[in-house]
Design an enzyme around this catalytic site. Structure first.
Site, short mmCIF file in Angstrom:
data_model
loop_
_atom_site.label_atom_id
_atom_site.label_comp_id
_atom_site.label_asym_id
_atom_site.label_seq_id
_atom_site.Cartn_x
_atom_site.Cartn_y
_atom_site.Cartn_z
N VAL A 1 -7.10 2.72 -3.06
CA VAL A 1 -7.50 1.32 -2.92
C VAL A 1 -9.03 1.18 -2.93
O VAL A 1 -9.58 0.32 -3.63
CB VAL A 1 -6.90 0.69 -1.65
CG1 VAL A 1 -7.34 -0.75 -1.50
CG2 VAL A 1 -5.38 0.77 -1.69
N LYS B 1 -2.30 -2.93 7.68
CA LYS B 1 -1.23 -3.67 8.36
C LYS B 1 -0.81 -3.02 9.67
O LYS B 1 -0.43 -3.71 10.62
CB LYS B 1 -0.02 -3.84 7.44
CG LYS B 1 0.58 -2.54 6.92
CD LYS B 1 0.15 -2.23 5.52
CE LYS B 1 0.51 -0.82 5.12
NZ LYS B 1 0.26 -0.53 3.74
N VAL C 1 -0.76 -7.37 3.56
CA VAL C 1 0.67 -7.70 3.37
C VAL C 1 0.94 -7.95 1.90
O VAL C 1 0.35 -8.84 1.29
CB VAL C 1 1.08 -8.94 4.19
CG1 VAL C 1 2.54 -9.28 3.94
CG2 VAL C 1 0.83 -8.70 5.68
N GLY D 1 0.24 -6.43 -0.89
CA GLY D 1 -0.79 -6.12 -1.89
C GLY D 1 -1.33 -7.33 -2.61
O GLY D 1 -2.04 -8.15 -2.03
N GLY E 1 2.17 6.81 -6.27
CA GLY E 1 1.17 6.25 -5.35
C GLY E 1 1.64 5.03 -4.59
O GLY E 1 0.84 4.32 -3.98
N ASP F 1 6.71 0.21 7.78
CA ASP F 1 5.68 -0.51 7.02
C ASP F 1 6.09 -1.98 6.81
O ASP F 1 5.28 -2.89 7.01
CB ASP F 1 5.49 0.20 5.66
CG ASP F 1 4.57 -0.54 4.73
OD1 ASP F 1 3.35 -0.52 4.96
OD2 ASP F 1 5.07 -1.15 3.76
N LYS G 1 4.32 -5.58 8.27
CA LYS G 1 3.98 -6.74 7.43
C LYS G 1 4.73 -7.99 7.89
O LYS G 1 4.16 -9.09 7.94
CB LYS G 1 4.32 -6.41 5.97
CG LYS G 1 3.46 -5.29 5.38
CD LYS G 1 4.02 -4.80 4.05
CE LYS G 1 3.18 -3.71 3.43
NZ LYS G 1 3.85 -3.02 2.31
N GLY H 1 -0.59 -0.29 -4.86
CA GLY H 1 -1.33 0.32 -5.95
C GLY H 1 -2.77 -0.18 -6.00
O GLY H 1 -3.13 -1.15 -5.33
N1 HSE Z 1 3.64 1.81 0.96
C1 HSE Z 1 3.57 0.42 0.73
C2 HSE Z 1 4.78 0.01 -0.09
C3 HSE Z 1 2.36 -0.01 -0.04
O1 HSE Z 1 5.51 0.88 -0.57
O2 HSE Z 1 4.99 -1.17 -0.26
C4 HSE Z 1 1.25 -0.57 0.73
O3 HSE Z 1 1.63 -1.50 1.68
#
Ligand code: HSE
Length: 429
Positions: free
Chosen positions: A15, A107, A134, A136, A189, A203, A207, A304
C-alpha cells in the site's frame, strides 16, 4: 503560489509503495484537485535497500516511524504499517499529540482504539482520516459519514473481506480445495500477513464495527461482533447451496433498533438474485438500507495497492482542501453507547448441514428436535456422503428466531446418530 502539502509515510509495503506511485503517476491531476502539490518528504520502512520500483529521491528516511510525528518538514503523517498496537498506535498517538493530521488504513487499530484516538484528535483539533481502512477503494466511509449523513440507517450488509470472497467464489467456480485457493489469494496480495485474520472473520469484524459506528452513530464495539469465519464451509455446502438457489459468502451485518446493536460476521447463504451474490473474486460490496434515500450499494476492489492507495490519496486531497470534521461523523461524546442485541432473537431462515449414520429413526430424531424447539422445516434432503464420513443431510428452515435452531441443535448434541457437529449457515433475507 500555494504551499505544498508535505507528507511522511510510515510503511512502504504494497500500500505504501502504491501511494507513492499514485502521487507520482497522477501528480498533475491530484494537484489540480487538491489545489496544492502533495509530496512525500519523509518515509520510514524496515528495509531501506529493497527495490520497490518507486522514486523516493528527495525523501528523508527515518529509522523509527514515530520520528515522522516530530519531523519538522512533515505536515501530514500517513500510517500504513498495520497492527492494532505497537508502532502504528504509538505513531497515531504521537502525531495527534504533535498536532499533525493523521491518515491511516489500519482497521485493526481503529476497531480497538478508534474512540480514544478520535477523542484525542478532537481535543487537539487534529484531522484523523481513514477511508482506506474499510473496503479499500470503495468510498464507503465518506459515503456514510458525508453523503448519507442526513439519513436514518437501519441496516448494513457487506462483503468486507476480499480474501474470503476470493476463496468462496473461486471454490464455487472451480471446485478447488480451500487451502489451495487460500495460497493463491496470499500470493495475489489480498490476504493479511496473518491469514487467520481473513479466514476467521476478524478483519471483516474490524471493518464492520467501524461501519456500524458511522451508520448508526454508536460507539465502536468490535468485541461485541459475533464472528465466525469460513474454515467450516466445505465444498459440499457450496454445492448444496447452489442446488437450492444460493451461493455462500462471508457477510458482515449490522442493525440498530430498540433491541440493541446487532453485529455479526459469518458465512451466509445468499440468494442468487441478491446483489451481493454477484460479487465475485476479491471485490467488496456494502449494501446500506437508509431512510429516506432507500438502498445504497457500494461495490469495487477492496484490497491491493491501487484501490487502497486511491482511498489514502482521497484523504490527502481532502486535507489539502482543508476539509475536516469529526472522524466518526459526530463528536465521540455524541455517539451512543449501544447495548448489544441478543443474536438469538434475530429472525432468519437457516441452512443446516448434518453428517449422520444411515440407520432407521435418524431423520425422526432430527425433525423431533426441530419440532420441540418450534423450528419449521422448509426442505430436507438426504444426499451423498458428508465430509469426514457419514451421510449428508441438508435442511433449510422457515423464518424464525435463530436461537430456536441453536436450541434444537443443542438438543441433538447428545445424539449418537450424528457423526460430526452440524453446520448452521443463516440465509440472507
Ligand atoms: N485482507 C483484506 C481482505 C484486505 O482480504 O479484504 C485489506 O483489508
Amino acid at each position: 503560489m500555494t504551499t505544498p502539502l508535505n507528507i511522511g509515510i510510515a510503511g512502504l509495503g504494497t500500500v505504501g509503495a502504491g501511494v507513492v506511485r499514485l502521487l507520482n503517476d497522477n501528480a498533475a491531476l491530484v494537484t489540480r484537485r487538491a489545489g496544492r502539490v502533495i509530496r512525500v518528504v519523509a518515509v520510514s520502512a524496515r528495509d531501506r535497500t529493497r527495490d520497490r520500483g518507486i522514486d523516493l529521491a528527495g525523501a528523508d528516511w527515518v529509522d523509527a516511524p514515530e520520528q515522522l510525528a516530530h519531523h519538522t518538514g512533515v505536515d501530514v503523517v500517513v500510517e500504513l504499517i498495520g497492527g492494532a498496537e505497537g508502532p502504528a498506535k504509538a505513531l497515531a498517538a504521537a502525531s495527534i499529540a504533535a498536532k499533525r493530521p493523521f491518515i491511516t488504513a489500519n482497521k485493526a487499530m481503529l476497531a480497538a482504539h478508534g474512540m480514544a484516538l478520535a477523542r484525542a484528535a478532537e481535543a487537539a483539533s487534529v484531522p484523523l482520516k481513514y477511508e482506506a481502512a474499510v473496503a479499500g477503494g470503495l468510498p464507503v466511509i465518506k459515503g456514510l459519514r458525508e453523503g448519507a449523513a442526513a439519513n436514518r440507517i437501519t441496516q448494513i450488509s457487506g462483503i468486507l473481506n476480499g480474501t474470503c470472497n476470493y476463496i468462496l467464489s473461486t471454490m464455487e467456480a472451480t471446485g478447488r480445495e480451500f487451502a489451495d485457493v487460500l495460497a493463491e489469494a496470499q500470493h495475489l496480495g489480498y490476504a493479511e500477513a496473518d491469514p487467520s485474520f481473513d479466514i476467521d472473520g476478524i478483519d471483516a469484524a474490524h471493518k464492520l464495527s467501524i461501519l456500524a459506528c458511522l451508520a448508526f452513530g454508536t460507539r465502536i464495539d468490535c468485541a461485541a461482533v459475533s464472528t465466525n469465519g469460513i474454515r467450516a464451509v466445505d465444498a459440499c455446502d457450496i454445492a448444496q447451496a447452489n442446488a437450492l438457489g444460493f451461493c455462500i459468502r462471508l457477510i458482515g451485518q449490522a442493525a440498530y433498533d430498540a433491541g440493541g446493536l446487532y453485529q455479526a460476521v459469518r458465512p451466509m447463504l445468499v440468494p442468487l438474485d441478491h446483489p451481493l451474490a454477484h460479487v465475485k473474486g476479491a471485490i467488496n460490496a456494502v449494501t446500506v438500507d437508509a431512510d429516506p434515500v432507500g438502498q445504497l450499494q457500494f461495490e469495487g476492489p477492496g484490497a491491493g495497492a491501487g484501490p487502497t492507495a486511491s482511498a489514502v490519496v482521497a484523504d490527502l486531497i481532502d486535507l489539502a482542501r482543508g476539509s475536516n470534521g469529526a472522524p466518526f461523523g459526530m463528536p465521540v461524546a455524541a455517539l451512543e453507547a449501544a447495548a448489544p442485541a441478543d443474536p438469538g432473537a434475530r429472525i432468519a431462515r437457516s441452512y443446516v448441514r448434518f453428517a449422520v449414520e444411515d440407520k432407521p429413526g435418524v431423520l425422526a430424531e432430527i425433525t423431533a428436535a426441530m419440532r420441540d424447539c418450534a423450528v419449521s422445516i422448509e426442505t430436507l434432503i438426504q444426499r451423498g456422503e458428508a465430509p469426514g464420513g457419514g451421510v449428508l443431510v441438508v435442511m433449510t428452515t422457515h423464518e424464525g428466531p435463530e436461537g430456536a435452531v441453536a436450541r434444537a441443535l443443542a438438543q441433538l448434541g447428545q445424539s449418537s446418530a450424528l457423526t460430526s457437529p452440524p453446520l448452521v449457515l443463516p440465509i440472507l433475507g
